[in-house]
Design a protein around this motif. Structure first.
Motif, PDB file in Angstrom:
ATOM      1  N   ALA A   3       0.838  -1.203  -0.099  1.00  0.00           N
ATOM      2  CA  ALA A   3      -0.141  -0.099  -0.078  1.00  0.00           C
ATOM      3  C   ALA A   3       1.043   1.284   0.056  1.00  0.00           C
ATOM      4  CB  ALA A   3      -0.845   0.087   1.158  1.00  0.00           C
ATOM      5  N   ARG A   8      -2.712   7.447  -4.107  1.00  0.00           N
ATOM      6  CA  ARG A   8      -3.939   7.478  -4.280  1.00  0.00           C
ATOM      7  C   ARG A   8      -4.625   7.351  -5.747  1.00  0.00           C
ATOM      8  NH1 ARG A   8      -6.693  12.908  -3.782  1.00  0.00           N
ATOM      9  NH2 ARG A   8      -5.275  14.504  -4.483  1.00  0.00           N
ATOM     10  N   ALA A  11      -4.336   3.800  -6.510  1.00  0.00           N
ATOM     11  CA  ALA A  11      -5.369   2.941  -5.966  1.00  0.00           C
ATOM     12  C   ALA A  11      -6.820   3.142  -6.588  1.00  0.00           C
ATOM     13  CB  ALA A  11      -5.576   3.542  -4.537  1.00  0.00           C
ATOM     14  N   SER A  12      -7.027   4.485  -6.846  1.00  0.00           N
ATOM     15  CA  SER A  12      -8.312   4.720  -7.662  1.00  0.00           C
ATOM     16  C   SER A  12      -8.477   4.185  -8.864  1.00  0.00           C
ATOM     17  CB  SER A  12      -8.498   6.378  -7.630  1.00  0.00           C
ATOM     18  OG  SER A  12      -9.914   6.717  -8.260  1.00  0.00           O
ATOM     19  N   THR A  64     -12.346   6.258  -3.094  1.00  0.00           N
ATOM     20  CA  THR A  64     -10.955   5.891  -2.839  1.00  0.00           C
ATOM     21  C   THR A  64     -10.189   6.958  -3.079  1.00  0.00           C
ATOM     22  OG1 THR A  64     -11.675   3.481  -3.467  1.00  0.00           O
ATOM     23  CG2 THR A  64      -9.414   4.054  -3.591  1.00  0.00           C
ATOM     24  N   PHE A  68      -7.667   7.673   0.218  1.00  0.00           N
ATOM     25  CA  PHE A  68      -6.352   6.821   0.059  1.00  0.00           C
ATOM     26  C   PHE A  68      -5.438   7.844   0.365  1.00  0.00           C
ATOM     27  CE2 PHE A  68      -2.885   4.690  -1.774  1.00  0.00           C
ATOM     28  CZ  PHE A  68      -3.059   3.242  -1.256  1.00  0.00           C
ATOM     29  N   LEU A  75      -6.369   2.144   6.719  1.00  0.00           N
ATOM     30  CA  LEU A  75      -6.554   2.389   5.501  1.00  0.00           C
ATOM     31  C   LEU A  75      -7.523   1.047   4.944  1.00  0.00           C
ATOM     32  CD1 LEU A  75      -6.353   3.920   2.855  1.00  0.00           C
ATOM     33  CD2 LEU A  75      -4.286   2.982   2.505  1.00  0.00           C
ATOM     34  N   LEU A  79     -10.895   0.857   3.053  1.00  0.00           N
ATOM     35  CA  LEU A  79     -11.193   0.151   1.734  1.00  0.00           C
ATOM     36  C   LEU A  79     -12.111  -0.725   1.592  1.00  0.00           C
ATOM     37  CD1 LEU A  79      -7.390   0.469   0.463  1.00  0.00           C
ATOM     38  CD2 LEU A  79      -9.326   2.112  -0.197  1.00  0.00           C
TER      39      LEU A  79
END
Length: 253
Positions: A3, A8, A11-12, A64, A68, A75, A79
């Motif tokens: 992670a 971010r 992750a999105s 997210t 994020f 976190l 999620l």
């Protein structure tokens, strides 16, 4: 990938890709299997479709992107909550669409009627003469021919049911026969293009547009109306075989 090494935006993007893949499967079920075109639109499903896609493909990845932060405490839990809520909303929406899907398209009198899965009771399904009408189909609607009862008392009961409960012949599978068996009557009731032009100013332009796109001569097809929950749909048949060639929406109910 850990992670802490994912931005971010990354992750999105991952969330968006997963969501889009799930949405694609749902769209195939909705628009191809359960609701052959144009029955989804004719059933008024566009608003629900936008809601489902909005929640699954847009809102989830957007949240997210907002929350994020690499190394943020809790976190993974955040999620997981987003994923669970997103999936629950998707499952709920899909279950509603599944229950409201067209189960049978039945020829009644001089047109086709759509009956949805939720409108059919287990008792009435069990009374069907033919096995294909004893259960609600899972993979798209089954077409059927509706036989009006010849017995006067039974016909009166059907009329009373229509007047009191709003349930007509298409809601009672015991009156169904395979569509192919009713083809002679279907074709006898179907309209020529010339008659549609003369008697139905709303359907005629849509039918003429279909003829223009298909390249078929007018005398090679026949036409019948189909009443869906929200729209009138035109059904084009081959004039000789009765094969269903296409359907198109032409008027809101």
């Amino acid at each position: 990938m850990k992670a802490g090494k994912v931005t971010r935006w990354g992750a999105s993007g991952i969330h968006l890709a997963i969501s889009a893949a799930i949405a694609a499967v749902g769209l195939v079920l909705l628009l191809v299997v359960w609701y052959p075109p144009p029955l989804f639109v004719a059933a008024g499903g566009n608003d629900l479709l936008f809601l489902l896609v909005g929640v699954d493909v847009i809102v989830g990845p957007l949240i997210t992107l907002i929350i994020f932060r690499p190394g943020k405490k809790g976190l993974k839990f955040d999620l997981a909550v987003i994923g669970v809520v997103q999936m629950a909303a998707l499952v709920y929406g899909m279950s509603i669409v599944y229950l409201a899907r067209p189960a049978f398209v039945v020829f009644v009198k001089d047109r086709f009627e759509v009956v949805t899965a939720i409108e059919l009771s287990e008792q009435h399904l069990a009374e069907a003469k033919y096995p294909q009408f004893r259960r609600v189909p899972i993979l798209g609607p089954v077409w059927a021919y509706g036989n009006f009862p010849s017995d006067p008392e039974e016909r009166n009961r059907l009329i009373e049911s229509t007047l009191s409960a709003g349930k007509d012949l298409q809601h009672f599978p015991r009156y169904f026969s395979p569509y192919e068996e009713g083809l002679p009557e279907v074709l006898a009731r179907a309209q020529t293009v010339e008659r549609v032009r003369a008697t139905d100013p709303k359907a005629a332009p849509a039918l003429d547009e279909w003829l223009k796109k298909s390249g078929r001569p007018a005398d090679s097809v026949r036409y019948l109306d189909l009443r869906a929950p929200l729209y009138w749909v035109g059904v084009v048949l081959d004039a000789k075989s009765g094969e269903r060639l296409d359907m198109f929406i032409y008027e809101k109910l």
